[in-house]
Design a protein around this motif. Sequence first.
Motif, PDB file in Angstrom:
ATOM      1  N   ARG A  10       0.833  -1.190   0.000  1.00  0.00           N
ATOM      2  CA  ARG A  10       0.000   0.000   0.000  1.00  0.00           C
ATOM      3  C   ARG A  10       0.886   1.265   0.000  1.00  0.00           C
ATOM      4  O   ARG A  10       0.650   2.212  -0.722  1.00  0.00           O
ATOM      5  CB  ARG A  10      -0.909  -0.022   1.245  1.00  0.00           C
ATOM      6  CG  ARG A  10      -2.102   0.838   1.082  1.00  0.00           C
ATOM      7  CD  ARG A  10      -3.072   0.795   2.281  1.00  0.00           C
ATOM      8  NE  ARG A  10      -2.597   0.084   3.459  1.00  0.00           N
ATOM      9  CZ  ARG A  10      -3.061  -1.127   3.846  1.00  0.00           C
ATOM     10  NH1 ARG A  10      -4.018  -1.710   3.181  1.00  0.00           N
ATOM     11  NH2 ARG A  10      -2.592  -1.716   4.905  1.00  0.00           N
ATOM     12  N   ALA A  13       2.384   1.594  -3.360  1.00  0.00           N
ATOM     13  CA  ALA A  13       1.379   2.047  -4.311  1.00  0.00           C
ATOM     14  C   ALA A  13       1.128   3.553  -4.144  1.00  0.00           C
ATOM     15  O   ALA A  13       1.001   4.298  -5.126  1.00  0.00           O
ATOM     16  CB  ALA A  13       0.082   1.263  -4.134  1.00  0.00           C
ATOM     17  N   GLU A  14       1.105   4.022  -2.892  1.00  0.00           N
ATOM     18  CA  GLU A  14       0.917   5.458  -2.651  1.00  0.00           C
ATOM     19  C   GLU A  14       2.102   6.255  -3.198  1.00  0.00           C
ATOM     20  O   GLU A  14       1.939   7.319  -3.808  1.00  0.00           O
ATOM     21  CB  GLU A  14       0.742   5.718  -1.144  1.00  0.00           C
ATOM     22  CG  GLU A  14      -0.595   5.268  -0.614  1.00  0.00           C
ATOM     23  CD  GLU A  14      -0.689   5.405   0.908  1.00  0.00           C
ATOM     24  OE1 GLU A  14       0.277   5.888   1.547  1.00  0.00           O
ATOM     25  OE2 GLU A  14      -1.742   5.037   1.453  1.00  0.00           O
ATOM     26  N   ARG A  15       3.306   5.713  -2.938  1.00  0.00           N
ATOM     27  CA  ARG A  15       4.494   6.406  -3.460  1.00  0.00           C
ATOM     28  C   ARG A  15       4.491   6.389  -4.970  1.00  0.00           C
ATOM     29  O   ARG A  15       4.850   7.374  -5.619  1.00  0.00           O
ATOM     30  CB  ARG A  15       5.758   5.758  -2.919  1.00  0.00           C
ATOM     31  CG  ARG A  15       6.015   6.152  -1.484  1.00  0.00           C
ATOM     32  CD  ARG A  15       7.352   5.706  -1.008  1.00  0.00           C
ATOM     33  NE  ARG A  15       7.537   4.281  -1.345  1.00  0.00           N
ATOM     34  CZ  ARG A  15       8.477   3.516  -0.865  1.00  0.00           C
ATOM     35  NH1 ARG A  15       9.363   4.000  -0.056  1.00  0.00           N
ATOM     36  NH2 ARG A  15       8.566   2.263  -1.200  1.00  0.00           N
ATOM     37  N   LEU A  16       4.070   5.270  -5.571  1.00  0.00           N
ATOM     38  CA  LEU A  16       4.002   5.178  -7.030  1.00  0.00           C
ATOM     39  C   LEU A  16       2.976   6.165  -7.572  1.00  0.00           C
ATOM     40  O   LEU A  16       3.227   6.863  -8.560  1.00  0.00           O
ATOM     41  CB  LEU A  16       3.645   3.746  -7.457  1.00  0.00           C
ATOM     42  CG  LEU A  16       3.587   3.494  -8.961  1.00  0.00           C
ATOM     43  CD1 LEU A  16       4.939   3.760  -9.613  1.00  0.00           C
ATOM     44  CD2 LEU A  16       3.156   2.060  -9.242  1.00  0.00           C
ATOM     45  N   ASP A  17       1.831   6.279  -6.897  1.00  0.00           N
ATOM     46  CA  ASP A  17       0.831   7.264  -7.303  1.00  0.00           C
ATOM     47  C   ASP A  17       1.403   8.679  -7.202  1.00  0.00           C
ATOM     48  O   ASP A  17       1.182   9.533  -8.080  1.00  0.00           O
ATOM     49  CB  ASP A  17      -0.437   7.150  -6.440  1.00  0.00           C
ATOM     50  CG  ASP A  17      -1.256   5.910  -6.772  1.00  0.00           C
ATOM     51  OD1 ASP A  17      -1.054   5.350  -7.887  1.00  0.00           O
ATOM     52  OD2 ASP A  17      -2.105   5.524  -5.949  1.00  0.00           O
ATOM     53  N   SER A  18       2.130   8.921  -6.114  1.00  0.00           N
ATOM     54  CA  SER A  18       2.721  10.239  -5.907  1.00  0.00           C
ATOM     55  C   SER A  18       3.767  10.534  -6.992  1.00  0.00           C
ATOM     56  O   SER A  18       3.817  11.641  -7.536  1.00  0.00           O
ATOM     57  CB  SER A  18       3.361  10.292  -4.513  1.00  0.00           C
ATOM     58  OG  SER A  18       4.040  11.503  -4.346  1.00  0.00           O
ATOM     59  N   GLU A  20       3.860   9.143 -10.011  1.00  0.00           N
ATOM     60  CA  GLU A  20       3.141   9.324 -11.273  1.00  0.00           C
ATOM     61  C   GLU A  20       2.520  10.717 -11.350  1.00  0.00           C
ATOM     62  O   GLU A  20       2.557  11.377 -12.394  1.00  0.00           O
ATOM     63  CB  GLU A  20       2.067   8.245 -11.422  1.00  0.00           C
ATOM     64  CG  GLU A  20       2.618   6.889 -11.784  1.00  0.00           C
ATOM     65  CD  GLU A  20       1.533   5.805 -11.863  1.00  0.00           C
ATOM     66  OE1 GLU A  20       0.354   6.104 -11.520  1.00  0.00           O
ATOM     67  OE2 GLU A  20       1.861   4.689 -12.289  1.00  0.00           O
ATOM     68  N   ALA A  21       1.956  11.204 -10.247  1.00  0.00           N
ATOM     69  CA  ALA A  21       1.372  12.548 -10.222  1.00  0.00           C
ATOM     70  C   ALA A  21       2.477  13.592 -10.454  1.00  0.00           C
ATOM     71  O   ALA A  21       2.292  14.557 -11.209  1.00  0.00           O
ATOM     72  CB  ALA A  21       0.652  12.801  -8.901  1.00  0.00           C
ATOM     73  N   GLN A  23       5.248  13.018 -12.006  1.00  0.00           N
ATOM     74  CA  GLN A  23       5.691  12.885 -13.399  1.00  0.00           C
ATOM     75  C   GLN A  23       4.722  13.619 -14.326  1.00  0.00           C
ATOM     76  O   GLN A  23       5.135  14.270 -15.275  1.00  0.00           O
ATOM     77  CB  GLN A  23       5.784  11.396 -13.778  1.00  0.00           C
ATOM     78  CG  GLN A  23       6.294  11.183 -15.178  1.00  0.00           C
ATOM     79  CD  GLN A  23       6.352   9.690 -15.543  1.00  0.00           C
ATOM     80  OE1 GLN A  23       5.864   8.837 -14.813  1.00  0.00           O
ATOM     81  NE2 GLN A  23       6.935   9.420 -16.688  1.00  0.00           N
ATOM     82  N   GLN A  24       3.425  13.540 -14.048  1.00  0.00           N
ATOM     83  CA  GLN A  24       2.438  14.257 -14.852  1.00  0.00           C
ATOM     84  C   GLN A  24       2.634  15.774 -14.723  1.00  0.00           C
ATOM     85  O   GLN A  24       2.548  16.510 -15.715  1.00  0.00           O
ATOM     86  CB  GLN A  24       1.027  13.848 -14.433  1.00  0.00           C
ATOM     87  CG  GLN A  24       0.651  12.441 -14.856  1.00  0.00           C
ATOM     88  CD  GLN A  24      -0.709  12.019 -14.314  1.00  0.00           C
ATOM     89  OE1 GLN A  24      -1.332  12.744 -13.535  1.00  0.00           O
ATOM     90  NE2 GLN A  24      -1.166  10.829 -14.723  1.00  0.00           N
TER      91      GLN A  24
END
Length: 131
Positions: A10, A13-18, A20-21, A23-24
Amino acid sequence: THQAHGDMLRNAAERLDSVEAGQQDIAASVEASRQELDGLSQWRVQAAEQLGDHGGKLQSVQADLGDARRDVRGLAAALQAAQGDAGREHEALLKLGARVELCCKYFNGLGKGLQDTHRQIVGSEPGAGPG
């Protein structure tokens, strides 16, 4: 341990979401920068064209200015020559004026002499001529 793995997943996944955000956000920032650079490139091309136009006009104005300077030098030389001519003409007029005055004196003297002669002739006895 299962829960620890779940927490780790989890957390990952949060770090990956962060990431990705982030990176966007970076991709959006890069795109905005690219568009700004494209605009600056277009401005640079237009500015270079305008500078070229202004350079050509400046050369034309400098050539016209050189022509005007040559004309002014020519006019100054002509003016000096005319002033010299006017000075010489003035001197000649002064000399002529003095000569005219002398002629007037001579004619006045001649006139007075003729009047005196006439008076002598008219005032003398009839039949008695000169000499």
